[in-house]
Design an enzyme around this catalytic site. Structure first.
Site, short mmCIF file in Angstrom:
data_model
loop_
_atom_site.label_atom_id
_atom_site.label_comp_id
_atom_site.label_asym_id
_atom_site.label_seq_id
_atom_site.Cartn_x
_atom_site.Cartn_y
_atom_site.Cartn_z
N ARG A 128 -10.02 -30.43 9.69
CA ARG A 128 -10.16 -31.19 8.45
C ARG A 128 -9.78 -30.36 7.23
O ARG A 128 -10.37 -29.32 6.97
CB ARG A 128 -11.59 -31.72 8.32
CG ARG A 128 -12.02 -32.55 9.52
CD ARG A 128 -13.36 -33.24 9.31
NE ARG A 128 -13.79 -33.92 10.53
CZ ARG A 128 -13.41 -35.14 10.89
NH1 ARG A 128 -12.60 -35.83 10.11
NH2 ARG A 128 -13.83 -35.69 12.02
N CYS A 170 -21.54 -38.86 9.36
CA CYS A 170 -21.82 -37.43 9.51
C CYS A 170 -22.85 -37.05 8.46
O CYS A 170 -22.83 -37.57 7.35
CB CYS A 170 -20.53 -36.63 9.30
SG CYS A 170 -20.74 -34.82 9.40
N CYS A 219 -26.31 -19.47 -1.54
CA CYS A 219 -24.88 -19.42 -1.17
C CYS A 219 -24.05 -19.12 -2.42
O CYS A 219 -24.10 -19.88 -3.40
CB CYS A 219 -24.45 -20.73 -0.54
SG CYS A 219 -25.49 -21.26 0.85
N CYS A 269 -19.76 -30.67 13.72
CA CYS A 269 -18.75 -30.40 12.69
C CYS A 269 -19.08 -29.03 12.11
O CYS A 269 -20.14 -28.86 11.51
CB CYS A 269 -18.80 -31.48 11.62
SG CYS A 269 -17.71 -31.21 10.21
N CYS A 322 -19.61 -39.06 5.16
CA CYS A 322 -20.44 -37.87 5.31
C CYS A 322 -21.50 -37.85 4.21
O CYS A 322 -21.17 -38.00 3.03
CB CYS A 322 -19.58 -36.62 5.23
SG CYS A 322 -18.24 -36.59 6.44
N CYS A 326 -31.01 -26.71 -4.72
CA CYS A 326 -31.14 -26.14 -3.38
C CYS A 326 -31.69 -24.72 -3.44
O CYS A 326 -31.25 -23.91 -4.25
CB CYS A 326 -29.79 -26.13 -2.67
SG CYS A 326 -29.87 -25.51 -0.98
N CYS A 367 -21.85 -21.89 -4.27
CA CYS A 367 -22.32 -23.26 -4.40
C CYS A 367 -22.88 -23.61 -5.77
O CYS A 367 -23.80 -22.96 -6.28
CB CYS A 367 -23.37 -23.56 -3.33
SG CYS A 367 -23.81 -25.32 -3.27
#
Length: 336
Positions: free
Chosen positions: A263, A131, A59, A191, A99, A55, A62
């Site tokens: 959640r 999701c 972040c 979400c 998801c 990616c 991550c």
């Protein structure tokens, strides 16, 4: 405690709730939870990493960021058959929401997005809520996901607006909110939640909840994640989040967003059954479960289906079936 649904929360009000004596806070949140939800029902979700690693975002938490050297190796988009088979196994174990996560900065109009749309349609046709978390997207892409049958789109705020740039520099807080707004132009549910343990203050946590609680409508789903420290990322040496901070966050989210599903998401694997029970008492009504002891990547552990079934049985809780929409005819999930 009986509360109505509000979209005009002030940070000072939420701070007062967050700072209540802990057992009083849990009691108040449990009362609100019973006002809007069946406290015996827990939704069990399965997260599938359909495209792992590489990616371009930075972040700081991550494992999938290309900016850091972690044990996660980039992998191509999974084929539809693999995803469908994983979803089928999950459904047999009582999972009602699947998801699909892709390590993308944004959705692009290409063959990969076409494949994701096919995955969404096929898994939705199995009678499961689907999701997706695919990064930023346009209004047209959101509409295409809606047409494919997508039930929810995940796009977390992660933390407060003030602290956000400390954790991520490759996109802005406004980018996050704009993507949520694009989803709101469709019938796909939202979400959006955050992560505890990024080095943020209690005030940052309250600020993030205030942002979410002032969205109208509230996100239908609010994941509360606990940082899983990943070697090779800037946050690898962050201390563990105390369980009582997690309980406070869940309880506060439950009170200010009473109709949302709260959640208990990443990081649950390190919580004991007693600690998870406190989270359920405080208003959490959803967990992520797995058949391979991992949530999204090899670096994020997740309890397995059988262990979770045992825990739910012990606590007298039941797996919640998927929401059935008017255009959807399917049998409910079966508990294995």
């Amino acid at each position: 405690m009986s509360v109505g649904i509000r979209y005009d929360w002030q940070e000072t009000e939420i701070q007062q709730i967050y700072n209540m004596p802990l057992l009083e806070l849990v009691y108040q949140a449990a009362s609100v939870h019973r006002q809007y939800h069946d406290p015996k029902k827990i939704q069990v979700c399965k997260l599938i990493s359909i495209k792992t690693g590489g990616c371009p975002e930075d972040c700081g938490y991550c494992a999938q960021s290309s900016h850091y050297k972690t044990e996660v190796k980039p992998q191509a988009l999974l084929d539809k058959e693999t995803v469908v088979n994983i979803a089928q196994t999950a459904k047999q174990k009582g999972v009602s929401r699947v998801c699909m996560g892709a390590a993308w900065r944004e959705v692009r109009d290409n063959s990969q997005f076409e494949k994701v749309l096919e995955m969404v349609k096929e898994v939705t046709d199995m009678g499961l809520e689907v999701c997706c978390t695919l990064g930023m997207l346009t209004a047209d892409q959101a509409k295409r996901l809606e047409t494919a049958g997508l039930y929810a789109y995940n796009h977390n705020l992660d933390t407060s607006e003030d602290y956000y740039s400390t954790i991520i520099t490759t996109r802005t807080y406004s980018d996050r909110l704009n993507t949520i707004e694009k989803v709101r132009q469709t019938n796909v549910t939202v979400c959006s939640g955050g992560i505890l343990g990024l080095g943020e203050t209690a005030e940052d946590r309250v600020s993030m909840l205030c942002t979410l609680a002032n969205l109208n409508p509230h996100p239908e789903s609010v994941p509360i994640n606990i940082l899983s420290q990943v070697e090779g990322t800037p946050l690898e040496n962050q201390p563990d989040v105390p369980i009582w901070d997690v309980v406070r966050m869940i309880a506060t989210a439950r009170i200010v967003m009473p109709t949302s599903d709260v959640r208990l998401s990443a990081g649950r694997a390190r919580l004991s059954q007693v600690e998870q029970a406190f989270c359920f008492m405080a208003g959490a009504n959803s967990i992520f479960s797995s058949d391979d002891n991992k949530m999204l990547t090899v670096t994020t552990p997740c309890p397995d289906y059988d262990a979770d079934q045992e825990m739910l049985n012990l606590l007298g809780l039941e797996m919640r079936p998927p929401v059935q929409r008017a255009n959807q005819v399917a049998s409910p999930a079966t508990v294995g």
